[in-house]
Write a protein that holds these residues in place. Structure first.
Motif, PDB file in Angstrom:
ATOM      1  N   VAL A   1      -2.676  12.296  -9.878  1.00 12.31           N
ATOM      2  CA  VAL A   1      -2.881  11.570  -8.814  1.00 12.31           C
ATOM      3  C   VAL A   1      -1.603  11.156  -7.862  1.00 12.31           C
ATOM      4  CG1 VAL A   1      -3.475   9.028  -7.996  1.00 12.31           C
ATOM      5  CG2 VAL A   1      -4.644   9.747  -9.986  1.00 12.31           C
ATOM      6  N   THR A   2      -0.185  11.173  -8.716  1.00  9.84           N
ATOM      7  CA  THR A   2       0.860  11.358  -8.023  1.00  9.84           C
ATOM      8  C   THR A   2       1.149  12.863  -7.315  1.00  9.84           C
ATOM      9  OG1 THR A   2       3.220  11.041  -8.296  1.00  9.84           O
ATOM     10  CG2 THR A   2       2.467  12.163  -9.986  1.00  9.84           C
ATOM     11  N   GLN A   3       1.860  12.895  -6.389  1.00 12.42           N
ATOM     12  CA  GLN A   3       1.943  14.162  -5.563  1.00 12.42           C
ATOM     13  C   GLN A   3       3.198  14.904  -6.029  1.00 12.42           C
ATOM     14  OE1 GLN A   3      -0.503  11.959  -1.641  1.00 12.42           O
ATOM     15  NE2 GLN A   3       1.076  13.481  -1.403  1.00 12.42           N
TER      16      GLN A   3
ATOM     17  N   VAL B   1       1.688   5.058  -9.207  1.00 12.12           N
ATOM     18  CA  VAL B   1       2.125   3.547  -8.876  1.00 12.12           C
ATOM     19  C   VAL B   1       3.216   3.045  -9.421  1.00 12.12           C
ATOM     20  CG1 VAL B   1       1.543   1.208  -9.641  1.00 12.12           C
ATOM     21  CG2 VAL B   1      -0.521   2.927  -9.232  1.00 12.12           C
ATOM     22  N   GLY B   2       4.198   2.448  -8.362  1.00  8.36           N
ATOM     23  CA  GLY B   2       5.417   2.134  -8.695  1.00  8.36           C
ATOM     24  C   GLY B   2       5.637   0.661  -8.330  1.00  8.36           C
TER      25      GLY B   2
ATOM     26  N   MET C   1      -1.084   5.694   2.579  1.00 13.01           N
ATOM     27  CA  MET C   1      -2.189   6.506   2.312  1.00 13.01           C
ATOM     28  C   MET C   1      -2.521   7.195   1.086  1.00 13.01           C
ATOM     29  SD  MET C   1      -2.990   5.765   5.515  1.00 13.01           S
ATOM     30  CE  MET C   1      -4.119   6.580   6.354  1.00 13.01           C
ATOM     31  N   ALA C   2      -1.670   7.156  -0.014  1.00 15.11           N
ATOM     32  CA  ALA C   2      -1.563   7.711  -0.854  1.00 15.11           C
ATOM     33  C   ALA C   2      -2.285   6.719  -1.854  1.00 15.11           C
ATOM     34  CB  ALA C   2      -0.238   7.560  -1.864  1.00 15.11           C
ATOM     35  N   GLN C   3      -2.673   5.481  -1.395  1.00 15.72           N
ATOM     36  CA  GLN C   3      -3.623   4.724  -2.086  1.00 15.72           C
ATOM     37  C   GLN C   3      -5.038   5.244  -2.336  1.00 15.72           C
ATOM     38  OE1 GLN C   3      -3.448   0.758  -0.598  1.00 15.72           O
ATOM     39  NE2 GLN C   3      -1.326   0.510  -0.569  1.00 15.72           N
ATOM     40  N   ALA C   4      -5.292   6.088  -1.321  1.00 18.05           N
ATOM     41  CA  ALA C   4      -6.630   6.582  -1.310  1.00 18.05           C
ATOM     42  C   ALA C   4      -6.877   7.285  -2.472  1.00 18.05           C
ATOM     43  CB  ALA C   4      -6.995   7.357   0.075  1.00 18.05           C
TER      44      ALA C   4
ATOM     45  N   PRO D   1     -11.616   1.410   6.097  1.00 16.39           N
ATOM     46  CA  PRO D   1     -11.868  -0.059   6.799  1.00 16.39           C
ATOM     47  C   PRO D   1     -11.012  -0.967   6.032  1.00 16.39           C
ATOM     48  CG  PRO D   1     -13.948   0.674   5.925  1.00 16.39           C
ATOM     49  CD  PRO D   1     -12.906   1.861   5.691  1.00 16.39           C
ATOM     50  N   MET D   2     -10.917  -0.930   4.424  1.00 14.38           N
ATOM     51  CA  MET D   2     -10.524  -2.090   3.597  1.00 14.38           C
ATOM     52  C   MET D   2      -9.180  -1.899   3.667  1.00 14.38           C
ATOM     53  SD  MET D   2     -12.738  -1.977   0.245  1.00 14.38           S
ATOM     54  CE  MET D   2     -12.533  -0.256  -0.272  1.00 14.38           C
ATOM     55  N   THR D   3      -8.288  -0.772   3.960  1.00 14.48           N
ATOM     56  CA  THR D   3      -7.004  -0.675   3.799  1.00 14.48           C
ATOM     57  C   THR D   3      -6.422  -0.643   5.162  1.00 14.48           C
ATOM     58  OG1 THR D   3      -7.169   0.885   1.915  1.00 14.48           O
ATOM     59  CG2 THR D   3      -4.975   0.867   3.115  1.00 14.48           C
TER      60      THR D   3
END
Length: 533
Positions: free
Chosen positions: A225-227, A264-265, A275-278, A303-305
């Motif tokens: 998930v982390t880039q 997550v940090g 946008m990485a929350q996506a 729309p939520m974010t």
């Protein structure tokens, strides 16, 4: 710090625990539960044995108490040599009774503190980590010994298959060679955890041939998930399309579980790039419903974010959606199109370094090992005339991949050493197509910038400015990748850059001179040389 973390320091305040419990732990649990994530491994796979000490288990128990109401189990990465490092034994040989007894006693100790403890994640005999092979034992013998300690309590062992000891000249084959013969030899509370591709979380890889090759062994996929390889937290790279691509080849019903290396940090927005929350969201949604499309997920998340008002024009919303949906393919194009892989700068994996070839370093940590550029062509020959990695795939797919004319072009340089003048499906030569893909990647990011600019009146100003600055960095980096790779590969092709491709404004020597110093938790923001673009 967090290895491969680009959103601040760890959220776990180990020095304060167990006396002080941060309110963010509850917020983190709630966020995970909201998308169906039901387990968290708290520590790095390159594990310190200290996490299994009585001092730290008391800290872990406090986190487990916070997670429990949200249906989330706590797991720990375990160092295979913990009986020696923590317990003072002379060996960690899994067939020695005193070693098995140590793990049994440790499991009993853990479950007294954490009755719903999930189990262990183990990285063994990989990248210097200890494991059963150090004692001439197999991965199955090591995993089963630990699993039997957990079995009475209902715990599991997730045993990572990320190994690449030099059992074969092609690193992409090595995990299969080491693990496939062990099919049927793992206990029923062991799950073999396999990265989605055979190398290491590249922007695009074929699926790992281990999936489906061990029918008597429980398997789980490990996504990232982390880039690490996708611009850290500077680039937009919506990864649902990557993961749904994996599920096109690997049936979800064949998997026991899904793991994600988290992004997550302790940044206020959790993930560095908003946008990485996506990707955190998409991971949870796909884990429970792999049939969801990337578009359906982004329709839920956006729309939520972004919280744009109801009167936002449809064309603006459609532009934002396209920005997200096309972002991963843009990254592939401006970094490593057509099946190229592992061209990153050494160590931190940020930016291009296809020329990196450190004397005395492991060859399979160096880009030339993967791209094999020479005067005749480009790409790693994994066909039946090369390393024959194709033979590890099911027969019908292997036949398709083995033929340069039927191999999907997105993987052609992964499986074939392709002549520079080879005609692609577009009618262009390989060299022309390579140039066109890099140009397309740059132009895609420029389009993303325009789409984000159009949304400015409808987005919170702080959020808009944050993403806008990162998009400027992404556009700069896309040009950096394009120029560095094309100028480097042009030395081998000897062919001119096509007229439809914007010519480089730097020399290869200038680009080679860019050196970045990056910590584990910071994204680089280097100033490229003066550019007219």
């Amino acid at each position: 710090t967090i290895e491969r973390g680009y959103s601040g320091h760890s959220i776990w305040n180990w020095d304060e625990l167990p006396d002080v419990v941060s309110p963010r732990y509850r917020e983190y649990a709630r966020a995970n539960a909201s998308v169906g994530i039901n387990g968290v491994v708290l520590n790095n796979v390159n594990a310190s044995s200290k996490i299994l000490s009585a001092e730290y288990l008391a800290k872990v128990a406090k986190i487990a108490d916070v997670f429990r109401p949200y249906g989330i189990k706590v797991y720990l990465s375990a160092n295979f040599a913990a009986p020696m490092q923590l317990g003072g034994l002379k060996t960690a040989d899994p067939l020695e009774p005193e070693v098995a007894a140590w793990w049994k006693a440790k499991a009993d100790e853990i479950y007294k503190l954490i009755p719903d403890f999930g189990g262990f994640l183990v990285k063994a005999n990989s990248e210097g980590q200890p494991g059963p092979c150090d004692f001439d034992r197999t991965h199955a013998e090591g995993a089963n010994m630990m699993a039997r300690a957990l079995k009475p309590h209902g715990g599991i062992v997730m045993w990572r298959a990320f190994v690449y000891s030099p059992a074969d000249a092609d690193r992409a084959k090595q995990a299969y060679i080491e693990f496939q013969p062990l099919d049927g030899k793992f206990d029923d509370n062991v799950i073999v955890q396999i990265k989605n591709g055979p190398i290491d979380f590249q922007p695009r890889e074929p699926y790992s041939p281990l999936f489906g090759a061990m029918p008597q062994t429980d398997q789980m996929v490990e996504f990232q998930v982390t880039q690490e390889y996708l611009g850290h937290s500077n680039h937009i790279a919506y990864l649902a399309p990557m993961w749904t691509e994996f599920f096109d080849y690997v049936s979800p019903s064949s998997l026991k579980a899904i793991a994600g290396v988290a992004n997550v940090g302790n940044d206020t927005n959790w993930t560095g790039h908003p946008m990485a929350q996506a990707n955190w969201y998409a991971f949870g949604r796909l884990a429970w419903n792999p049939q969801l499309s990337s578009e359906e997920i982004i329709d839920e998340w956006m729309p939520m974010t972004l919280n744009y008002p109801e009167n936002t024009p449809k064309e603006v919303i459609d532009g934002l959606k396209k920005m997200m949906l096309n972002s991963r393919e843009a990254v592939v194009d401006y970094m490593m199109p057509l099946g190229l892989h592992h061209l990153f700068a050494f160590g931190h994996h940020y930016g291009p370094e296809p020329w990196c070839d450190i004397k005395g370093g492991r060859p399979d940590w160096m880009p030339p090992y993967y791209h094999r550029a020479d005067s005749t062509g480009l790409g790693f020959n994994r066909s039946s005339s090369g390393s024959n990695a194709v033979a590890q795939y099911p027969a019908q797919l292997a036949k398709k991949l083995d033929n340069i004319n039927t191999c999907p072009e997105e993987f052609i340089l992964w499986f074939h050493h392709v002549p520079w003048d080879f005609k692609m499906k577009s009618g262009a030569t390989l060299w022309q197509e390579l140039c066109n893909r890099y140009q397309s990647g740059v132009e895609s990011v420029e389009t993303m910038q325009r789409q984000w600019t159009a949304a400015k009146p409808y987005i919170d100003p702080e959020l808009w400015n944050d993403v806008n600055e990162r998009l400027m960095t992404q556009a700069r980096d896309a040009n950096w990748w394009k120029e560095g790779c094309l100028l480097y590969f042009q030395q081998f092709s000897g062919m001119p850059i096509p007229d439809n491709v914007t010519p480089p404004v730097h020399t290869l020597d200038q680009l080679k001179g860019i050196k970045l110093g990056i910590s584990n938790y910071e994204c680089p923001t280097p100033e490229l040389l003066n550019s007219k673009r």
